[in-house]
Design an enzyme around this catalytic site. Structure first.
Site, PDB file in Angstrom:
ATOM      1  N   LYS A 210      42.745  41.544  50.112  1.00  0.00           N
ATOM      2  CA  LYS A 210      41.676  42.359  49.510  1.00  0.00           C
ATOM      3  C   LYS A 210      40.329  41.636  49.460  1.00  0.00           C
ATOM      4  O   LYS A 210      39.288  42.258  49.632  1.00  0.00           O
ATOM      5  CB  LYS A 210      42.066  42.802  48.096  1.00  0.00           C
ATOM      6  CG  LYS A 210      43.137  43.877  48.079  1.00  0.00           C
ATOM      7  CD  LYS A 210      43.407  44.318  46.647  1.00  0.00           C
ATOM      8  CE  LYS A 210      44.472  45.394  46.609  1.00  0.00           C
ATOM      9  NZ  LYS A 210      44.644  45.959  45.272  1.00  0.00           N
TER      10      LYS A 210
ATOM     11  N   ASN B  80      40.059  47.597  48.533  1.00  0.00           N
ATOM     12  CA  ASN B  80      41.369  48.133  48.931  1.00  0.00           C
ATOM     13  C   ASN B  80      41.213  49.295  49.912  1.00  0.00           C
ATOM     14  O   ASN B  80      42.199  49.883  50.331  1.00  0.00           O
ATOM     15  CB  ASN B  80      42.178  48.584  47.703  1.00  0.00           C
ATOM     16  CG  ASN B  80      41.633  49.853  47.089  1.00  0.00           C
ATOM     17  OD1 ASN B  80      40.471  50.199  47.281  1.00  0.00           O
ATOM     18  ND2 ASN B  80      42.469  50.563  46.357  1.00  0.00           N
TER      19      ASN B  80
ATOM     20  N   ASP C 168      40.871  50.942  42.890  1.00  0.00           N
ATOM     21  CA  ASP C 168      41.897  50.545  41.916  1.00  0.00           C
ATOM     22  C   ASP C 168      41.497  50.878  40.482  1.00  0.00           C
ATOM     23  O   ASP C 168      42.316  51.338  39.680  1.00  0.00           O
ATOM     24  CB  ASP C 168      42.174  49.033  42.009  1.00  0.00           C
ATOM     25  CG  ASP C 168      42.975  48.677  43.243  1.00  0.00           C
ATOM     26  OD1 ASP C 168      43.770  49.519  43.709  1.00  0.00           O
ATOM     27  OD2 ASP C 168      42.817  47.542  43.745  1.00  0.00           O
TER      28      ASP C 168
ATOM     29  N   GLY D 262      45.148  38.634  31.657  1.00  0.00           N
ATOM     30  CA  GLY D 262      44.957  38.192  33.034  1.00  0.00           C
ATOM     31  C   GLY D 262      43.481  38.222  33.393  1.00  0.00           C
ATOM     32  O   GLY D 262      42.696  38.959  32.789  1.00  0.00           O
TER      33      GLY D 262
ATOM     34  N   GLY E 168      42.646  37.514  37.027  1.00  0.00           N
ATOM     35  CA  GLY E 168      42.665  37.322  38.472  1.00  0.00           C
ATOM     36  C   GLY E 168      42.038  38.508  39.182  1.00  0.00           C
ATOM     37  O   GLY E 168      41.332  39.326  38.581  1.00  0.00           O
TER      38      GLY E 168
ATOM     39  N   ALA F  57      43.317  41.250  40.369  1.00  0.00           N
ATOM     40  CA  ALA F  57      43.747  42.591  39.937  1.00  0.00           C
ATOM     41  C   ALA F  57      42.927  43.049  38.737  1.00  0.00           C
ATOM     42  O   ALA F  57      42.517  44.205  38.653  1.00  0.00           O
ATOM     43  CB  ALA F  57      45.241  42.571  39.605  1.00  0.00           C
TER      44      ALA F  57
ATOM     45  N   THR G 217      44.173  30.591  31.893  1.00  0.00           N
ATOM     46  CA  THR G 217      42.992  29.759  32.172  1.00  0.00           C
ATOM     47  C   THR G 217      41.783  30.471  31.566  1.00  0.00           C
ATOM     48  O   THR G 217      41.254  31.422  32.154  1.00  0.00           O
ATOM     49  CB  THR G 217      42.803  29.598  33.695  1.00  0.00           C
ATOM     50  OG1 THR G 217      44.067  29.259  34.275  1.00  0.00           O
ATOM     51  CG2 THR G 217      41.776  28.544  34.031  1.00  0.00           C
ATOM     52  N   VAL G 218      41.364  30.029  30.400  1.00  0.00           N
ATOM     53  CA  VAL G 218      40.328  30.766  29.655  1.00  0.00           C
ATOM     54  C   VAL G 218      39.020  30.828  30.437  1.00  0.00           C
ATOM     55  O   VAL G 218      38.304  31.842  30.395  1.00  0.00           O
ATOM     56  CB  VAL G 218      40.111  30.126  28.261  1.00  0.00           C
ATOM     57  CG1 VAL G 218      39.064  30.906  27.466  1.00  0.00           C
ATOM     58  CG2 VAL G 218      41.421  30.102  27.499  1.00  0.00           C
TER      59      VAL G 218
END
Ligand code: ATR
Length: 275
Positions: free
Chosen positions: A67, A88, A104, A129, A131, A133, A155-156
């Site tokens: 992506k 996408n 998405d 999350g 990342g 997505a 991972t802040v």
């Protein structure tokens, strides 16, 4: 006359439900198209895309792990793709230039709002999350004007980077970042956008994030209740949903981008559930 050609590109791709979804859309709308799955070599996504369009292909969906490459490759990006940092959906414009879109975020919002009657306006949302997505869906979620949105991540720093990026455009909903153990609930809606459940792991949030009215949405889907949704049910969450509806909704939005026709999604979601 041959049918217009579309495909989904990924690696691996054999598990993809997109060919099934788009063929159900085509049947339903009477659009003359063919939709296949293409496994691109990990080192030649670009060659695969070029070859597809040189052969007269009309549009591509792009999935893991390509992506971000699709986003980089395109000559133009829609605003929602620009913010998402990933694409996408690909197609050629009238000048033959490659356009990247991202459907998405619209997909998750439509599934929540239209299919499950979960309004986002004025609500307190926790997103787990930070990342690709999650970045892909934040813009459309914030456009719904929740009261606040907290991004919690292992991972802040990655959650903080997303807050900076989206805070520029969205001044209204209160946007903040924290670690999993710092999220203070209860929230109206919790969206799991981590890939933890792929390994059967749970993001270590406190059970206090869930109250009697909390709705939980796992962007993953599976035949059985997902690991995260099972945990949420064990904490007495009001309702839990998985990402199958989002998958069908993002496909419908891509179909609309390409064909100008909007397929009905509920019968397709129901059909996939039973297959
Ligand atoms: P995707 O495209 O699925 O978003 P990604 O960009 O690699 O994939 O992001 C995966 C997300 O899941 C990240 O937020 C990641 O946390 P980190 O940013 O700290 O790496 C999160 N994640 C992956 N495995 C996890 C686990 N076992 N527990 C909690 N979070 C996890």
């Amino acid at each position: 006359m041959t049918n217009d050609l579309y495909a989904v590109v990924g690696n691996p791709i054999s598990h993809s439900k997109s060919p099934r979804i788009h063929s159900l859309f085509a049947q339903q709308t009477g659009e003359a198209l063919e939709y296949t799955a293409i496994q691109a070599p990990l080192n030649d996504f670009v060659g695969t895309v070029r070859h597809f369009f040189e052969r007269g292909g009309k549009g591509l969906n792009v999935t893991v792990p390509f992506k971000e490459q699709a986003w980089t490759l395109a000559e133009h990006r829609t605003h929602r793709a620009e913010l998402a940092g990933a694409a996408n959906t690909l197609y050629l414009d009238q000048e033959g230039q490659l356009v990247a879109d991202n459907t998405d975020g619209v997909g998750i919002v439509r599934d929540l709002r239209d299919n499950h009657a979960v309004a986002l306006k004025g609500k307190r949302i926790l997103v787990l999350g930070a990342g690709g997505a999650v970045r892909g869906v934040l813009g459309p979620l914030l456009d719904e004007r929740p009261a606040g949105l907290v991004i919690a991540n292992r991972t802040v720093a990655k959650a903080e980077a997303l807050v900076r990026l989206f805070g520029r455009e969205h001044v209204d909903p209160e946007l903040s970042a924290c670690g999993f153990d710092q999220a203070v609930g209860p929230f109206d809606l919790i969206i799991n956008g981590t890939s933890a459940s792929l390994k059967g792991d749970l993001p270590p949030v406190s059970a206090d994030v869930i109250g009697a009215d909390t709705v939980v949405y796992d962007m993953m889907y599976s035949l059985q209740t997902t690991t995260f949704n099972q945990w949420a049910l064990d904490q007495d969450a009001r309702r839990v949903f998985d990402g199958l509806g989002m998958l069908v909704e993002q496909a419908a939005e891509s179909f609309h981008v390409w064909r100008g026709v909007r397929p009905g999604t509920l019968p397709v979601i129901e059909k996939l559930r039973t297959e």
